[in-house]
Design a protein around this motif. Structure first.
Motif, mmCIF file in Angstrom:
data_model
loop_
_atom_site.group_PDB
_atom_site.id
_atom_site.type_symbol
_atom_site.label_atom_id
_atom_site.label_comp_id
_atom_site.label_asym_id
_atom_site.label_seq_id
_atom_site.Cartn_x
_atom_site.Cartn_y
_atom_site.Cartn_z
ATOM 1 N N SER A 75 0.815 -1.212 0.000
ATOM 2 C CA SER A 75 0.000 0.000 0.000
ATOM 3 C C SER A 75 0.854 1.270 0.000
ATOM 4 O O SER A 75 0.322 2.363 -0.154
ATOM 5 C CB SER A 75 -0.953 0.009 1.206
ATOM 6 N N VAL A 76 2.166 1.121 0.163
ATOM 7 C CA VAL A 76 3.080 2.270 0.129
ATOM 8 C C VAL A 76 3.807 2.255 -1.204
ATOM 9 O O VAL A 76 4.617 1.374 -1.476
ATOM 10 C CB VAL A 76 4.094 2.233 1.299
ATOM 11 N N ARG A 77 3.478 3.243 -2.052
ATOM 12 C CA ARG A 77 4.087 3.337 -3.383
ATOM 13 C C ARG A 77 4.809 4.665 -3.490
ATOM 14 O O ARG A 77 4.316 5.679 -3.035
ATOM 15 C CB ARG A 77 3.027 3.225 -4.463
ATOM 16 N N HIS A 78 5.973 4.644 -4.133
ATOM 17 C CA HIS A 78 6.771 5.845 -4.347
ATOM 18 C C HIS A 78 6.727 6.189 -5.834
ATOM 19 O O HIS A 78 7.105 5.367 -6.670
ATOM 20 C CB HIS A 78 8.222 5.614 -3.933
ATOM 21 N N GLY A 79 6.282 7.383 -6.162
ATOM 22 C CA GLY A 79 6.280 7.833 -7.548
ATOM 23 C C GLY A 79 7.701 8.020 -8.037
ATOM 24 O O GLY A 79 8.516 8.652 -7.367
ATOM 25 N N ILE A 80 8.001 7.441 -9.186
ATOM 26 C CA ILE A 80 9.338 7.547 -9.773
ATOM 27 C C ILE A 80 9.214 8.199 -11.144
ATOM 28 O O ILE A 80 9.129 7.539 -12.172
ATOM 29 C CB ILE A 80 10.018 6.154 -9.900
ATOM 30 N N ALA A 93 10.879 3.590 -26.186
ATOM 31 C CA ALA A 93 11.474 3.320 -24.879
ATOM 32 C C ALA A 93 11.078 4.425 -23.905
ATOM 33 O O ALA A 93 10.871 5.574 -24.312
ATOM 34 C CB ALA A 93 12.993 3.259 -25.005
ATOM 35 N N TRP A 94 10.957 4.086 -22.638
ATOM 36 C CA TRP A 94 10.753 5.082 -21.583
ATOM 37 C C TRP A 94 11.749 4.816 -20.465
ATOM 38 O O TRP A 94 12.186 3.692 -20.268
ATOM 39 C CB TRP A 94 9.321 5.078 -21.043
ATOM 40 N N GLN A 95 12.119 5.873 -19.766
ATOM 41 C CA GLN A 95 12.981 5.759 -18.595
ATOM 42 C C GLN A 95 12.602 6.871 -17.623
ATOM 43 O O GLN A 95 12.549 8.034 -18.012
ATOM 44 C CB GLN A 95 14.449 5.888 -18.966
ATOM 45 N N ASN A 96 12.308 6.500 -16.391
ATOM 46 C CA ASN A 96 11.953 7.457 -15.346
ATOM 47 C C ASN A 96 12.927 7.334 -14.189
ATOM 48 O O ASN A 96 13.320 6.226 -13.820
ATOM 49 C CB ASN A 96 10.535 7.196 -14.819
ATOM 50 N N SER A 97 13.279 8.471 -13.609
ATOM 51 C CA SER A 97 14.146 8.495 -12.435
ATOM 52 C C SER A 97 13.524 9.401 -11.390
ATOM 53 O O SER A 97 12.915 10.419 -11.723
ATOM 54 C CB SER A 97 15.533 9.022 -12.779
ATOM 55 N N GLY A 98 13.684 9.028 -10.142
ATOM 56 C CA GLY A 98 13.175 9.848 -9.057
ATOM 57 C C GLY A 98 13.668 9.323 -7.727
ATOM 58 O O GLY A 98 14.071 8.172 -7.597
ATOM 59 N N LYS A 99 13.643 10.197 -6.755
ATOM 60 C CA LYS A 99 14.102 9.848 -5.408
ATOM 61 C C LYS A 99 12.890 9.829 -4.481
ATOM 62 O O LYS A 99 12.214 10.845 -4.334
ATOM 63 C CB LYS A 99 15.119 10.884 -4.949
ATOM 64 N N PRO A 100 12.595 8.667 -3.884
ATOM 65 C CA PRO A 100 11.459 8.607 -2.952
ATOM 66 C C PRO A 100 11.616 9.659 -1.857
ATOM 67 O O PRO A 100 12.707 9.861 -1.325
ATOM 68 C CB PRO A 100 11.540 7.191 -2.382
ATOM 69 N N SER A 101 10.525 10.340 -1.531
ATOM 70 C CA SER A 101 10.582 11.423 -0.551
ATOM 71 C C SER A 101 10.649 10.912 0.883
ATOM 72 O O SER A 101 11.066 11.630 1.779
ATOM 73 C CB SER A 101 9.373 12.339 -0.724
ATOM 74 N N SER A 102 10.232 9.687 1.107
ATOM 75 C CA SER A 102 10.305 9.103 2.440
ATOM 76 C C SER A 102 10.620 7.620 2.298
ATOM 77 O O SER A 102 10.437 7.036 1.236
ATOM 78 C CB SER A 102 8.985 9.291 3.185
ATOM 79 N N ASP A 103 11.089 7.001 3.352
ATOM 80 C CA ASP A 103 11.397 5.567 3.341
ATOM 81 C C ASP A 103 12.193 5.169 2.101
ATOM 82 O O ASP A 103 11.612 4.746 1.093
ATOM 83 C CB ASP A 103 10.118 4.727 3.403
#
Length: 143
Positions: A75-80, A93-103
């Motif tokens: 139930s805990v998902r991090h948007g990337i 092709a797709w590529q996404n990068s991101g840093k989870p804001s918590s945990d």
């Protein structure tokens, strides 16, 4: 917080509308697809990178590939991140990068959801049109 500021980022808008539209995946056509590569990476600073391919047709509005990752509690998902999509019937092709804001996310098994979604305005407020959704297990490795 105003609605305009919430919808200011493409990835934020995609995740917001995805969460608000349960069951929307039923409208995706069978020839519209999104894949997720079986491995993703985590940089030393905690940035997660996910990738894959997508195919969609006939967008009349802004289209995006959004992705999220979960580990442990589903139930805990991090948007990337989010990537602009071109819906021309060709595979891209797709590529996404991101840093989870918590945990922070750790190397190992994870669950990734990728969505190709279009914001189409048919009379004012942009409404989501889902082209394809994929939910898949992946392995995250240190990069």
């Amino acid at each position: 917080m105003s609605l305009r500021s919430v919808l200011g980022s493409a990835a934020g808008a995609a995740l917001l509308l995805l969460a608000a539209a349960p069951g929307a995946t039923a409208s995706a056509a069978p020839y519209e697809t999104v894949t997720v590569d079986p491995a993703g990476s985590i940089a030393p600073d905690g940035t997660v990178t996910l990738s894959g391919t997508y195919r969609c047709l006939g967008n009349s509005g802004a289209a995006f590939v959004s992705s999220s990752v979960s580990q442990g509690d589903p139930s805990v998902r991090h948007g990337i991140g989010g990537t602009r999509a071109v819906c021309d019937g060709m595979e891209h092709a797709w590529q996404n990068s991101g840093k989870p804001s918590s945990d922070p996310v750790a190397p190992g098994a994870a669950r990734v959801e990728a969505t190709v979604m279009e914001l189409s305005s048919g009379g004012g407020l942009p409404l989501p049109r889902f082209h394809a959704v994929r939910d898949q297990d992946v392995t995250l490795t240190e990069s």
